[in-house]
Design a protein around this motif. Structure first.
Motif, PDB file in Angstrom:
ATOM      1  N   PRO A  87     -41.640 -12.327   3.224  1.00  0.00           N
ATOM      2  CA  PRO A  87     -42.015 -10.913   3.057  1.00  0.00           C
ATOM      3  C   PRO A  87     -41.903 -10.083   4.333  1.00  0.00           C
ATOM      4  O   PRO A  87     -41.835  -8.860   4.264  1.00  0.00           O
ATOM      5  N   ASN A  88     -41.879 -10.751   5.504  1.00  0.00           N
ATOM      6  CA  ASN A  88     -41.800 -10.023   6.776  1.00  0.00           C
ATOM      7  C   ASN A  88     -40.382  -9.606   7.141  1.00  0.00           C
ATOM      8  O   ASN A  88     -40.184  -8.868   8.116  1.00  0.00           O
ATOM      9  N   HIS A  89     -39.371 -10.101   6.416  1.00  0.00           N
ATOM     10  CA  HIS A  89     -37.987  -9.956   6.879  1.00  0.00           C
ATOM     11  C   HIS A  89     -37.057  -9.554   5.736  1.00  0.00           C
ATOM     12  O   HIS A  89     -37.296  -9.894   4.586  1.00  0.00           O
ATOM     13  N   GLN A  90     -35.966  -8.913   6.078  1.00  0.00           N
ATOM     14  CA  GLN A  90     -34.923  -8.651   5.091  1.00  0.00           C
ATOM     15  C   GLN A  90     -34.168  -9.956   4.811  1.00  0.00           C
ATOM     16  O   GLN A  90     -33.745 -10.648   5.745  1.00  0.00           O
ATOM     17  N   PRO A  91     -33.981 -10.307   3.548  1.00  0.00           N
ATOM     18  CA  PRO A  91     -33.301 -11.568   3.230  1.00  0.00           C
ATOM     19  C   PRO A  91     -31.928 -11.715   3.882  1.00  0.00           C
ATOM     20  O   PRO A  91     -31.551 -12.819   4.294  1.00  0.00           O
ATOM     21  N   LEU A  92     -31.176 -10.598   4.006  1.00  0.00           N
ATOM     22  CA  LEU A  92     -29.864 -10.693   4.661  1.00  0.00           C
ATOM     23  C   LEU A  92     -30.001 -11.205   6.088  1.00  0.00           C
ATOM     24  O   LEU A  92     -29.232 -12.076   6.529  1.00  0.00           O
ATOM     25  N   VAL A  93     -30.979 -10.681   6.828  1.00  0.00           N
ATOM     26  CA  VAL A  93     -31.154 -11.079   8.235  1.00  0.00           C
ATOM     27  C   VAL A  93     -31.554 -12.556   8.319  1.00  0.00           C
ATOM     28  O   VAL A  93     -31.070 -13.297   9.177  1.00  0.00           O
ATOM     29  N   VAL A  94     -32.421 -12.992   7.413  1.00  0.00           N
ATOM     30  CA  VAL A  94     -32.816 -14.407   7.388  1.00  0.00           C
ATOM     31  C   VAL A  94     -31.602 -15.283   7.101  1.00  0.00           C
ATOM     32  O   VAL A  94     -31.381 -16.314   7.751  1.00  0.00           O
ATOM     33  N   ALA A  95     -30.776 -14.880   6.128  1.00  0.00           N
ATOM     34  CA  ALA A  95     -29.569 -15.648   5.811  1.00  0.00           C
ATOM     35  C   ALA A  95     -28.643 -15.721   7.022  1.00  0.00           C
ATOM     36  O   ALA A  95     -28.087 -16.789   7.338  1.00  0.00           O
ATOM     37  N   GLU A  96     -28.480 -14.608   7.717  1.00  0.00           N
ATOM     38  CA  GLU A  96     -27.619 -14.597   8.899  1.00  0.00           C
ATOM     39  C   GLU A  96     -28.152 -15.539   9.975  1.00  0.00           C
ATOM     40  O   GLU A  96     -27.383 -16.287  10.605  1.00  0.00           O
ATOM     41  N   GLN A  97     -29.471 -15.511  10.198  1.00  0.00           N
ATOM     42  CA  GLN A  97     -30.062 -16.374  11.230  1.00  0.00           C
ATOM     43  C   GLN A  97     -29.854 -17.849  10.912  1.00  0.00           C
ATOM     44  O   GLN A  97     -29.468 -18.644  11.777  1.00  0.00           O
ATOM     45  N   PHE A  98     -30.094 -18.220   9.651  1.00  0.00           N
ATOM     46  CA  PHE A  98     -29.904 -19.628   9.289  1.00  0.00           C
ATOM     47  C   PHE A  98     -28.429 -19.991   9.216  1.00  0.00           C
ATOM     48  O   PHE A  98     -28.056 -21.140   9.465  1.00  0.00           O
ATOM     49  N   GLY A  99     -27.580 -19.004   8.911  1.00  0.00           N
ATOM     50  CA  GLY A  99     -26.151 -19.261   8.962  1.00  0.00           C
ATOM     51  C   GLY A  99     -25.692 -19.582  10.374  1.00  0.00           C
ATOM     52  O   GLY A  99     -24.862 -20.486  10.584  1.00  0.00           O
ATOM     53  N   GLU A 143     -32.769 -13.359  -3.699  1.00  0.00           N
ATOM     54  CA  GLU A 143     -31.786 -12.585  -2.938  1.00  0.00           C
ATOM     55  C   GLU A 143     -31.285 -13.378  -1.734  1.00  0.00           C
ATOM     56  O   GLU A 143     -30.079 -13.402  -1.435  1.00  0.00           O
ATOM     57  N   LEU A 144     -32.207 -14.042  -1.033  1.00  0.00           N
ATOM     58  CA  LEU A 144     -31.823 -14.843   0.133  1.00  0.00           C
ATOM     59  C   LEU A 144     -30.836 -15.938  -0.261  1.00  0.00           C
ATOM     60  O   LEU A 144     -29.798 -16.122   0.387  1.00  0.00           O
ATOM     61  N   LEU A 145     -31.133 -16.652  -1.320  1.00  0.00           N
ATOM     62  CA  LEU A 145     -30.251 -17.743  -1.732  1.00  0.00           C
ATOM     63  C   LEU A 145     -28.891 -17.210  -2.172  1.00  0.00           C
ATOM     64  O   LEU A 145     -27.853 -17.853  -1.946  1.00  0.00           O
TER      65      LEU A 145
END
Length: 335
Positions: A87-99, A143-145
């Motif tokens: 909830p603290n982050h935009q899913p796109l940014v989280v996906a990019e970080q883990f990518g 959305e993240l997945l």
């Protein structure tokens, strides 16, 4: 003492980068990286770091940044987050970080995800979030997945995440078990002190689980404090600093750095503090190797868990490492 059940179970470590009285926060982060190297050598399966904001007692506020440093400092252990609070982050940014993490450390990265939105109103305001944002967790998770599978309706591509497989885990508190089951994801559930609640969550997860591209069957990770020492009294002392920090946070509204066990035991406490402190000491898996093996055997039979995530924090880092070493002798006695 070891058992077939314990030796068949994966054991992992979550380190919260707890700060300590008289030590700077930077030292807590360096201690986390050093501990990751130690538990890798002991045969633990994964090492996770956590996300906390505005907490005096925790230095780990940026888990993907810290996970990158941990992964760079180790060779084989899986590295991840326990968890990134979605909830603290935009899913796109989280996906990019883990990518980025998976691209740099292929096959070693885990994406543990939680639905908490900050410890206090002030932290939530600073993050631009409120308590209600946790209610969107299932949608944000989906959305993240989707960013990893190229399923975004925006036409944007998450680079370098798209096409990569980063195993997702849901940290289940209450509704989290149902969300993990419906999404077909592995679940991390704690804590070991609330055994009945934990068992209800696991039963619900297994009964509602729907296979997905991420997991074909349920996968349960149980998490909590496990402290092993030469004597029962020494193991109990490992619990003292965290138990006091919890009692202090409930009475003062802020979670403090860890204090040495002897300083806590010498404190004059109010009746309320004393009750909360006693509660904080109770119910953990703590004792000698034989006592801990017996208790672990029981909880593994009750839960059918595939993995145990050890979340022990204490002031004495040498004693903490010794505890992890004694526990490793139970699940990997040939080492």
């Amino acid at each position: 003492m070891s058992s077939t059940l314990i030796s068949r179970t994966r054991f992992s470590v979550l380190d919260r980068s707890r700060t300590r009285e008289g030590h700077p926060p930077a030292e807590a982060l360096r201690d986390t990286v050093a501990l990751a190297r130690e538990v890798e050598a002991l045969g633990y399966h994964r090492f996770w770091v956590s996300e906390h904001h505005g907490v005096p007692g925790v230095a780990g506020s940026a888990p993907t940044v810290l996970a990158a440093v941990v992964a760079a400092a180790t060779r084989t252990i899986r590295v991840g987050t326990g968890g990134v609070m979605l909830p603290n982050h935009q899913p796109l940014v989280v996906a990019e970080q883990f990518g980025v993490l998976e691209s740099l450390f292929p096959g070693r990265v885990d994406m543990g995800l939680g639905r908490s939105v900050g410890f206090t109103d002030g932290v939530r305001r600073a993050l631009g979030r409120d308590k209600g944002d946790a209610e969107d967790f299932a949608a944000r998770l989906g959305e993240l997945l989707d960013w990893f599978t190229g399923g975004s309706p925006t036409g944007v591509r998450a680079r370098p995440a798209e096409g990569l497989t980063v195993p997702p885990f849901v940290l289940a508190m209450g509704e989290g078990a149902r969300i993990a089951a419906r999404a077909g994801l592995p679940m991390v559930i704690g804590d070991l002190r609330g055994r009945e609640k934990m068992l209800r969550g696991i039963d619900q997860y297994r009964s509602l689980f729907r296979p997905s591209r991420w997991a074909s069957e349920p996968y349960v990770v149980i998490s909590g404090t496990v402290a092993v020492a030469g004597t029962e009294a020494e193991a109990r002392r490992l619990l003292v600093p965290e138990a006091w920090a919890m009692a202090y946070s409930r009475t003062h509204g802020t979670f403090p750095p860890l204090a040495p066990a002897e300083a806590v035991e010498a404190r004059a406490m109010t009746a309320k503090e004393r009750d909360l402190y006693a509660t904080g000491l109770a119910g953990h898996i703590a004792g000698t190797a034989d006592q801990v093996a017996h208790e672990l055997e029981t909880v593994l039979k009750e839960t059918g868990a595939e993995e145990v995530l050890v979340t022990t924090s204490t002031y004495d880092r040498t004693a903490l490492l010794d505890s992890h070493r004694r526990l490793a002798a139970l699940f990997a006695p040939v080492r």
